[in-house]
Design a protein around this motif. Structure first.
Motif, PDB file in Angstrom:
ATOM      1  N   MET A 294      16.570  80.055  65.451  1.00 46.20           N
ATOM      2  CA  MET A 294      17.443  80.623  66.482  1.00 46.20           C
ATOM      3  C   MET A 294      17.731  79.642  67.607  1.00 46.20           C
ATOM      4  N   HIS A 295      16.716  78.962  68.108  1.00 48.02           N
ATOM      5  CA  HIS A 295      16.905  78.018  69.208  1.00 48.02           C
ATOM      6  C   HIS A 295      17.903  76.941  68.821  1.00 48.02           C
ATOM      7  N   ASP A 296      17.708  76.345  67.650  1.00 41.69           N
ATOM      8  CA  ASP A 296      18.547  75.213  67.249  1.00 41.69           C
ATOM      9  C   ASP A 296      19.954  75.631  66.852  1.00 41.69           C
ATOM     10  N   SER A 297      20.142  76.893  66.460  1.00 43.50           N
ATOM     11  CA  SER A 297      21.466  77.346  66.027  1.00 43.50           C
ATOM     12  C   SER A 297      22.224  78.096  67.110  1.00 43.50           C
ATOM     13  N   THR A 298      21.737  78.024  68.350  1.00 44.81           N
ATOM     14  CA  THR A 298      22.429  78.710  69.450  1.00 44.81           C
ATOM     15  C   THR A 298      23.876  78.241  69.579  1.00 44.81           C
ATOM     16  N   ALA A 402      20.204  70.696  71.178  1.00 46.54           N
ATOM     17  CA  ALA A 402      19.273  71.316  70.231  1.00 46.54           C
ATOM     18  C   ALA A 402      19.836  71.286  68.816  1.00 46.54           C
ATOM     19  N   PHE A 403      21.115  71.543  68.681  1.00 44.78           N
ATOM     20  CA  PHE A 403      21.768  71.510  67.364  1.00 44.78           C
ATOM     21  C   PHE A 403      21.740  70.091  66.800  1.00 44.78           C
ATOM     22  N   ALA A 404      21.974  69.100  67.667  1.00 43.57           N
ATOM     23  CA  ALA A 404      22.037  67.707  67.212  1.00 43.57           C
ATOM     24  C   ALA A 404      20.684  67.193  66.736  1.00 43.57           C
ATOM     25  N   SER A 405      19.602  67.610  67.377  1.00 48.55           N
ATOM     26  CA  SER A 405      18.282  67.071  67.051  1.00 48.55           C
ATOM     27  C   SER A 405      17.514  67.942  66.064  1.00 48.55           C
ATOM     28  N   SER A 406      18.119  69.025  65.593  1.00 47.93           N
ATOM     29  CA  SER A 406      17.401  70.000  64.771  1.00 47.93           C
ATOM     30  C   SER A 406      17.009  69.437  63.411  1.00 47.93           C
ATOM     31  N   GLN A 407      15.808  69.814  62.974  1.00 44.91           N
ATOM     32  CA  GLN A 407      15.379  69.532  61.609  1.00 44.91           C
ATOM     33  C   GLN A 407      15.706  70.700  60.675  1.00 44.91           C
ATOM     34  N   VAL A 408      16.084  71.836  61.255  1.00 38.54           N
ATOM     35  CA  VAL A 408      16.357  73.038  60.470  1.00 38.54           C
ATOM     36  C   VAL A 408      17.818  73.118  60.040  1.00 38.54           C
ATOM     37  N   ASP A 419      28.031  67.139  61.842  1.00 41.25           N
ATOM     38  CA  ASP A 419      28.604  66.031  62.609  1.00 41.25           C
ATOM     39  C   ASP A 419      29.965  66.414  63.194  1.00 41.25           C
ATOM     40  N   ASN A 420      30.802  67.079  62.400  1.00 40.87           N
ATOM     41  CA  ASN A 420      32.125  67.470  62.884  1.00 40.87           C
ATOM     42  C   ASN A 420      32.026  68.445  64.060  1.00 40.87           C
TER      43      ASN A 420
END
Length: 448
Positions: A294-298, A402-408, A419-420
């Motif tokens: 959830m955090h990374d896909s905000t 958060a989206f850019a650095s996510s491993q999920v 990337d887009n």
């Protein structure tokens, strides 16, 4: 996947023109107007437009540093009809049909920057395990008079009055715009959008319509995308605006797109149903997956600057990472009801989301949890806003980071789409900083 039927056009001889369009990363329809003979050709041969068209910013401008533009000569993608086929566009005066498209490479490979393909890849992961998600969405929106300098509730066509108050579950508020809602339900029937109940909500001129559950996540996303077009188009025919922007009024709750889902096995059994109110361990694994991503896909659930005005405590939108049984203050709610209908309600998305990306993020995260067999924390009780909880990003830049650095996220979305989207949002956050508040409202009101 079945191809759309060529029989539709002869069966609808009054249709005069066609719009052939695909969904870009912001959920905007991009495509062409064409005469009937050209539309027949699209059914067999497809059509073409630049791959960069699915990666435009909110203003419809090229992404300046995108490799899809000058670096590759702004090459074309191949657009083929989705299995949805032709659907009427009842908000236009002339009889017109929309032919939804999705993008492929010339050699037939799906284009990874297409949000519909991103959801299709998640659905394929479920199918590989013999599973099928059943999905429904609830869409909130505002009816708005935007003819003056300040946004306000439209004048009721029935009473000729303007009621400047929120009216939760008010029949009077629904009746005030009865002709609009009658046309909206007629339009949903014509477009085969499974619209269910409508209610008035907590904001000024705010309403919610539920779409019935379907056992095809792609259709559920199609329904939501088409529904948003229909609502906005019909509102303009009635002399006002309809908007899915997350928060048009500072002092009232914003609009969400709540997603409900369960999962069926090959025998058609709900794998979340244990015969009682608790639900299965698989239900809890899916919840853990949703919370873990959830955090990374905000950025998917809150894709615009205005989105973060909605995600504040005690504003009927979740801000803490938690789950609960029958509790609307939680980000993940397990509704009560018959065990056979045991499901998850994901409550984070704003009404301004791209439905394909939102459902891909939700279902992909749930499947991660199922595959990994992870357990969530214990469900909360009481008011989630009053608890010390991990939080989702509270601003646009934080969500982008958060989206850019996510491993999920790479486990859910293709690298090219990630990337887009990052290039798009970085350009938008730069350019939004130069606009006034009213200019930002102008762009979001009709676009999202």
């Amino acid at each position: 996947m079945p191809a759309p039927s060529a029989d539709w056009l002869p069966a609808h001889p009054l249709v005069r023109t066609i719009r052939a369009a695909a969904c870009d990363l912001n959920g905007v329809a991009r495509g062409k107007r064409m005469p009937i003979p050209s539309a027949r050709k699209v059914l067999t041969d497809g059509t073409r437009f630049p791959m960069s068209v699915l990666n435009l910013d909110i203003w419809g401008e090229d992404i300046e540093d995108s490799p899809l533009v000058f670096e590759t000569g702004d090459r074309d993608g191949l657009l083929l009809p989705t299995e949805r086929g032709f659907t009427p566009m009842p908000w236009l005066e002339a009889p017109t049909a929309l032919l939804p498209l999705w993008m492929y490479h010339e050699d037939g490979r799906p284009y990874d920057g297409d949000p519909r393909h991103a959801l299709a890849q998640v659905v394929a992961r479920y199918a590989a395990r013999g599973l099928r998600p059943v999905v429904a969405v609830e869409l909130e929106f505002f009816l708005i008079d935007d003819s003056g300098r300040n946004l306000q509730v439209p004048i009721s066509p029935r009473s000729r009055k303007r009621r400047k108050a929120a009216e939760i579950l008010s029949i009077r508020a629904l009746d005030a715009f009865d002709t609009f809602f009658t046309d909206l339900y007629d339009g949903c029937e014509a477009m085969e959008i499974p619209a269910d109940t409508a209610i008035s909500e907590a904001g000024l001129g705010q309403f919610e319509i539920n779409l019935n559950h379907v056992d095809d996540a792609l259709k559920a996303a199609d329904d939501a995308w088409l529904f948003k077009m229909l609502v906005k188009g019909l509102a303009r025919r009635h002399g006002f605006a309809a908007s899915f922007m997350a928060k048009p009024y500072e002092d009232y709750a914003g609009s969400g797109m709540h997603a409900h889902f369960s999962v069926l096995d090959e025998a058609g059994r709900n794998i979340f149903d244990d015969g009682g109110p608790r639900g299965t361990d698989t239900l809890r694994h899916a919840i853990a997956g949703c919370l873990g991503a959830m955090h990374d896909s905000t950025l998917i659930f809150a894709p615009h600057l205005n989105s973060y005005d909605r995600l504040v405590p005690e504003a009927h939108a979740p801000s803490g990472l938690c789950w609960a049984y029958e509790n609307r203050t939680a980000a993940i709610r397990v509704p009560s009801g018959a065990p056979a209908a045991r499901r998850i309600e994901h409550r984070v998305s704003g009404g301004d989301v791209n439905p394909y990306l939102a459902l891909a993020a939700i279902l992909g995260a749930a499947l991660n949890g199922i595959e990994d067999g992870i357990d969530p924390p214990e469900p909360i009780t009481g008011n989630a806003y009053a608890l010390e909880l991990p939080r989702i990003p509270t601003d646009w830049q934080g969500a982008i980071d958060a989206f850019a650095s996510s491993q999920v996220m790479p486990r859910i979305f293709p690298r090219q789409l990630i990337d887009n989207l990052l290039l798009t949002k970085r350009q938008e956050i730069r350019d939004m900083a130069e606009l006034t508040d009213s200019e930002r409202v102008d762009i979001y009101l009709d676009t999202v």
